[in-house]
Design a protein around this motif. Structure first.
Motif, short mmCIF file in Angstrom:
data_model
loop_
_atom_site.label_atom_id
_atom_site.label_comp_id
_atom_site.label_asym_id
_atom_site.label_seq_id
_atom_site.Cartn_x
_atom_site.Cartn_y
_atom_site.Cartn_z
N ASP A 1 -0.18 -3.39 -8.58
CA ASP A 1 -1.23 -2.50 -8.06
C ASP A 1 -1.55 -2.90 -6.63
OD1 ASP A 1 -3.45 -0.92 -7.55
OD2 ASP A 1 -4.22 -1.08 -9.60
N THR A 2 -1.04 -2.13 -5.67
CA THR A 2 -1.26 -2.44 -4.26
C THR A 2 -2.72 -2.27 -3.87
OG1 THR A 2 0.97 -1.65 -3.77
CG2 THR A 2 -0.50 -1.94 -1.91
N GLU A 3 -3.35 -1.21 -4.38
CA GLU A 3 -4.75 -0.96 -4.07
C GLU A 3 -5.64 -2.08 -4.58
OE1 GLU A 3 -8.11 2.60 -4.59
OE2 GLU A 3 -6.09 2.82 -5.45
N TYR B 1 -4.83 5.01 3.56
CA TYR B 1 -4.10 4.29 2.52
C TYR B 1 -2.91 5.11 2.02
CZ TYR B 1 -3.00 2.35 -2.05
OH TYR B 1 -2.34 1.85 -3.14
N HIS B 2 -3.13 6.41 1.82
CA HIS B 2 -2.03 7.28 1.37
C HIS B 2 -0.92 7.34 2.42
CE1 HIS B 2 -3.67 8.49 -2.39
NE2 HIS B 2 -4.73 9.10 -1.89
N GLU C 1 1.02 4.19 2.08
CA GLU C 1 1.89 4.25 0.90
C GLU C 1 3.14 5.08 1.18
OE1 GLU C 1 1.24 3.42 -2.94
OE2 GLU C 1 0.89 1.77 -1.55
N SER D 1 5.46 3.14 3.48
CA SER D 1 6.11 2.05 2.74
C SER D 1 7.23 2.60 1.86
CB SER D 1 5.08 1.32 1.88
OG SER D 1 4.07 0.75 2.68
N TYR D 2 6.98 3.74 1.23
CA TYR D 2 7.98 4.35 0.37
C TYR D 2 9.21 4.79 1.18
CZ TYR D 2 10.22 7.84 -2.60
OH TYR D 2 11.14 8.57 -3.30
#
Length: 203
Positions: free
Chosen positions: A125-127, A188-189, A192, A195-196
């Motif tokens: 869980d990154t968050e 944050y999104h 993400e 990163s993806y």
């Protein structure tokens, strides 16, 4: 910035209800001003005494307990000699039911903490990792700025001021915090997604 009437976390209860809705909530929200003023005054005065005479909480507690036990001991001894009643003290005993409830509660919270630690360590869980890292950083920062004694006094003052201030300016504070939260969630999104995409290119 959005409407100032947005409720933070979509809550429906008032601040007074969240704090329990009883005497403690009235004191924290300054609805019983005499008690609230008394708590703040005692807190500030005790902090000044601690700082002036280099007292610590442990020293104060030890001195108070020593004085209390000495008074009770002398009272009991003199009562037996003079045929007087002993100090009206209840019998100190923890029932088996209380011990069982406390152990279950402790076990629940320890297991929850271990589960959170495991999830963070395994990268599930990154968050959650970001939240834990921020909390630990804030604790470290606060610990480097003040000692435990000052932290306790500051905590009391924060409890006695922040909820009352928030209740008074609740609508606009909720709107501002909701705006900041949405922006942080958006960032944050984006993080993400980047990163993806990076992982996808590397693979």
């Amino acid at each position: 910035m959005g409407s100032c009437s947005d409720k933070l976390f979509k809550r429906e209860r008032t601040v007074h209800e969240i704090l329990g809705g009883g005497i403690i909530a009235d004191v924290i929200l300054w609805r019983n001003k005499n008690v609230s003023v008394g708590i703040v005054t005692v807190t500030i005065s005790s902090w000044m005494v601690f700082e002036s005479f280099a007292y610590t909480i442990l020293t104060l507690l030890s001195s108070v307990l020593l004085l209390l036990l000495s008074i009770l001991f002398l009272w009991s001894k003199s009562a037996s000699i003079l045929n007087r009643p002993s100090p009206p003290l209840p019998e100190f005993q923890i029932s088996e039911e209380m011990a069982e409830v406390a152990s279950k509660l402790l076990r629940f919270h320890v297991n929850k903490l271990l589960q959170v630690t495991y999830d963070v360590a395994m990268g599930r869980d990154t968050e959650l990792f970001i939240k834990v890292a921020v909390y630990l950083f804030l604790i470290s920062l606060v610990g480097s700025l003040m000692d435990f004694q000052t932290l306790c006094h500051t905590g009391v003052l924060v409890v006695m001021t922040v909820p009352a201030f928030y209740e008074r300016y609740e609508d606009c504070i909720d709107g501002t915090l909701a705006f900041i939260y949405n922006k942080a969630k958006e960032l944050y999104h984006r993080f993400e997604i980047r990163s993806y995409l990076i992982k996808k290119k590397l693979s």
